[in-house]
Scaffold this active site. Structure first.
Site, PDB file in Angstrom:
ATOM      1  N   PRO A 114       0.774  -1.187   0.016  1.00  0.00           N
ATOM      2  CA  PRO A 114      -0.127   0.089  -0.053  1.00  0.00           C
ATOM      3  C   PRO A 114       0.862   1.262  -0.090  1.00  0.00           C
ATOM      4  O   PRO A 114       1.944   1.427   0.647  1.00  0.00           O
ATOM      5  CB  PRO A 114      -0.790  -0.009   1.260  1.00  0.00           C
ATOM      6  CG  PRO A 114      -0.925  -1.488   1.701  1.00  0.00           C
ATOM      7  CD  PRO A 114       0.353  -2.097   1.019  1.00  0.00           C
ATOM      8  N   CYS A 115       0.640   2.369  -0.695  1.00  0.00           N
ATOM      9  CA  CYS A 115       1.449   3.371  -1.042  1.00  0.00           C
ATOM     10  C   CYS A 115       0.856   4.471  -0.117  1.00  0.00           C
ATOM     11  O   CYS A 115       1.893   5.564  -0.252  1.00  0.00           O
ATOM     12  CB  CYS A 115       1.288   3.821  -2.621  1.00  0.00           C
ATOM     13  SG  CYS A 115      -0.653   4.562  -2.699  1.00  0.00           S
ATOM     14  N   GLN A 116       0.062   4.641   0.782  1.00  0.00           N
ATOM     15  CA  GLN A 116      -0.429   5.780   1.263  1.00  0.00           C
ATOM     16  C   GLN A 116       1.012   6.344   2.118  1.00  0.00           C
ATOM     17  O   GLN A 116       1.104   7.542   2.325  1.00  0.00           O
ATOM     18  CB  GLN A 116      -1.301   5.547   2.485  1.00  0.00           C
ATOM     19  CG  GLN A 116      -2.909   5.225   1.712  1.00  0.00           C
ATOM     20  CD  GLN A 116      -2.813   3.528   1.204  1.00  0.00           C
ATOM     21  OE1 GLN A 116      -1.835   2.860   1.046  1.00  0.00           O
ATOM     22  NE2 GLN A 116      -4.181   3.107   0.990  1.00  0.00           N
TER      23      GLN A 116
ATOM     24  N   TYR B 112       3.891   6.123   1.379  1.00  0.00           N
ATOM     25  CA  TYR B 112       4.965   6.919   0.623  1.00  0.00           C
ATOM     26  C   TYR B 112       4.311   8.276  -0.135  1.00  0.00           C
ATOM     27  O   TYR B 112       5.017   9.056  -0.693  1.00  0.00           O
ATOM     28  CB  TYR B 112       5.499   6.067  -0.640  1.00  0.00           C
ATOM     29  CG  TYR B 112       6.027   4.698   0.245  1.00  0.00           C
ATOM     30  CD1 TYR B 112       6.881   4.671   1.163  1.00  0.00           C
ATOM     31  CD2 TYR B 112       5.777   3.444  -0.394  1.00  0.00           C
ATOM     32  CE1 TYR B 112       7.602   3.667   1.780  1.00  0.00           C
ATOM     33  CE2 TYR B 112       6.073   2.304   0.320  1.00  0.00           C
ATOM     34  CZ  TYR B 112       7.113   2.421   1.542  1.00  0.00           C
ATOM     35  OH  TYR B 112       7.465   1.054   1.763  1.00  0.00           O
ATOM     36  N   SER B 113       3.062   8.154  -0.116  1.00  0.00           N
ATOM     37  CA  SER B 113       2.291   9.159  -0.943  1.00  0.00           C
ATOM     38  C   SER B 113       2.835  10.675  -0.501  1.00  0.00           C
ATOM     39  O   SER B 113       2.772  10.942   0.695  1.00  0.00           O
ATOM     40  CB  SER B 113       0.911   8.956  -0.994  1.00  0.00           C
ATOM     41  OG  SER B 113       0.288  10.342  -1.455  1.00  0.00           O
TER      42      SER B 113
END
Length: 407
Positions: free
Chosen positions: A115-117, A119-120
């Site tokens: 899940p990218c949250q 790193y966003s």
């Protein structure tokens, strides 16, 4: 070629690799709705192989319940779908399930992106600590455990551009060092989905790793000039307004839909073409945005709205709260926030005056019309926004399969 998909989501990466001929020992995903979507996709493949797609069509048309539908599918069809969070408590159990599925066969490739949250860039800007304490920063360590366990020849790791700058680059540096320690050389590029035939401007990091005994170098993908637009992509869909649902095509399959693998010539079942119901204020805003776009060729800013339509007190930032999906080019990036509202994805036809449907969002992401997203409209939008475009995944998979065959 045998594959494991980690953090699989709704299966965008899997879909592309499946088209390239990869077989899956596992799709590991923690979200229950996404796992149901993965199971339904496995059911579709099974029924298609056995010339029984009438059962699938009966289900997606709402004529039978999910429970009735799944009862008509052998249990072993679903065994690759593992609904579990990947962490130190669950990982050994996941390994056991994968080992039962693979029956001693080698794993050729592992794909997936955590899940990218964390790193966003947007996510970090909204968090007082910049997501520094978010455990999702370190899910790549769980990914590495699968590399150590199964020693695949290659792996593909997808994520957002913010990965490069997270914690001033420290996360990415440590990640590269740990992949190296696990026995893998890596390289990465920022790739844009629109250069793979997807009608979406979507930049993502695609990191590819290869075992140290494998002679491999990062592919030079041929950039495609998109000859189609959103107008081509939506051309066979019916006219609907806010809150409406019409599940029937208005025209036959077009060349654009064939070339993008959206709709097969013999596929005549449109599903999930349902639009959100919008309140009158939002519909008035949509019309103003469309009018400005059509007459002046520019995007309206939030602080230009009439006072009675402007409900947010902040008039100095986030001025692009609304956006239009343009007819004459590709769409901007579809993200998971579309599950909360459709304001950033206003349909380009002012007469329809609505945000895009689940099916339209899926098409922008290059999911085929025979792909069914489970659970609810909100869950479907979230799954689509988080996905890797299958058309992009297919091009990557075909190249990697060619390279793997050399070994």
């Amino acid at each position: 070629m045998n594959c494991i998909d980690l953090f699989a989501g709704a299966g965008g990466l899997s879909e592309g690799f499946h088209r390239a001929g990869f077989k899956f020992f596992a799709h590991v995903e923690m979200d229950e709705a996404a796992c149901l979507t993965l199971k339904t996709r496995q059911a579709y493949f099974y029924l298609k192989r056995n010339n029984r797609l009438d059962i699938y069509i009966n289900y997606v048309n709402g004529n039978i319940s999910r429970e009735e539908f799944y009862l008509q599918i052998p249990d072993n069809v679903f065994q690759s779908v593992i609904n579990s969070e990947i962490n130190k408590e669950s990982i050994n159990c996941i390994f056991k399930q994968i080992d039962r599925n693979r029956r001693g066969k080698d794993v050729d490739i592992i794909i997936g992106g955590p899940p990218c949250q964390a790193y966003s860039v947007i996510g970090r800007s909204r968090d007082p600590k910049g997501m520094a304490d978010d455990k999702r920063n370190y899910l790549y360590k769980e990914y590495i455990k699968f590399l150590v366990k199964y020693s695949p020849k290659l792996f593909v790791f997808e994520n957002v551009l913010g990965l490069l700058s997270a914690q001033n680059g420290l996360i990415f540096k440590n990640m590269k060092d740990e992949f190296k320690s696990a026995g893998y050389n890596i390289d990465y590029k920022v790739l844009n989905a629109k250069e793979f035939g997807v009608l979406e401007d979507r930049k993502r990091i695609i990191l590819i790793g290869w075992r140290e005994d494998i002679n491999f170098k990062y592919p030079e993908f041929k950039i495609k000039d998109n000859k189609y637009t959103i107008k081509d992509l939506f051309s066979d869909l019916p006219f609907i307004k806010s809150g409406e649902c019409i599940n029937s095509y208005k025209t036959e399959c077009t060349q654009c839909l064939k070339d993008t693998h959206i709709r097969a010539e013999d596929w005549n079942t449109l599903t999930q073409n349902i639009s959100r119901p919008n309140n009158e204020r939002d519909l008035e805003i949509y019309k103003l945005y469309m009018k400005t776009w059509n007459e002046e060729g520019r995007k309206l800013k939030y602080n230009e709205l009439p006072e009675h339509l402007s409900t947010h007190s902040n008039k100095n930032s986030f001025l692009d709260r609304f956006n239009i999906v343009p007819y004459d080019k590709v769409c901007h990036t579809v993200v998971a926030h579309i599950a909360k509202d459709g304001h950033y994805y206003i349909h380009p036809d002012i007469n329809q005056n609505r945000s895009i449907t689940v099916r339209e969002a899926a098409r922008i992401q290059s999911f085929p019309d025979d792909y069914y997203f489970e659970s609810s409209r909100t869950a479907a939008f979230k799954q689509i926004g988080n996905a890797v475009p299958p058309l992009m995944a297919e091009v990557i998979a075909k190249y990697l399969k060619k390279e793997l065959n050399k070994h």
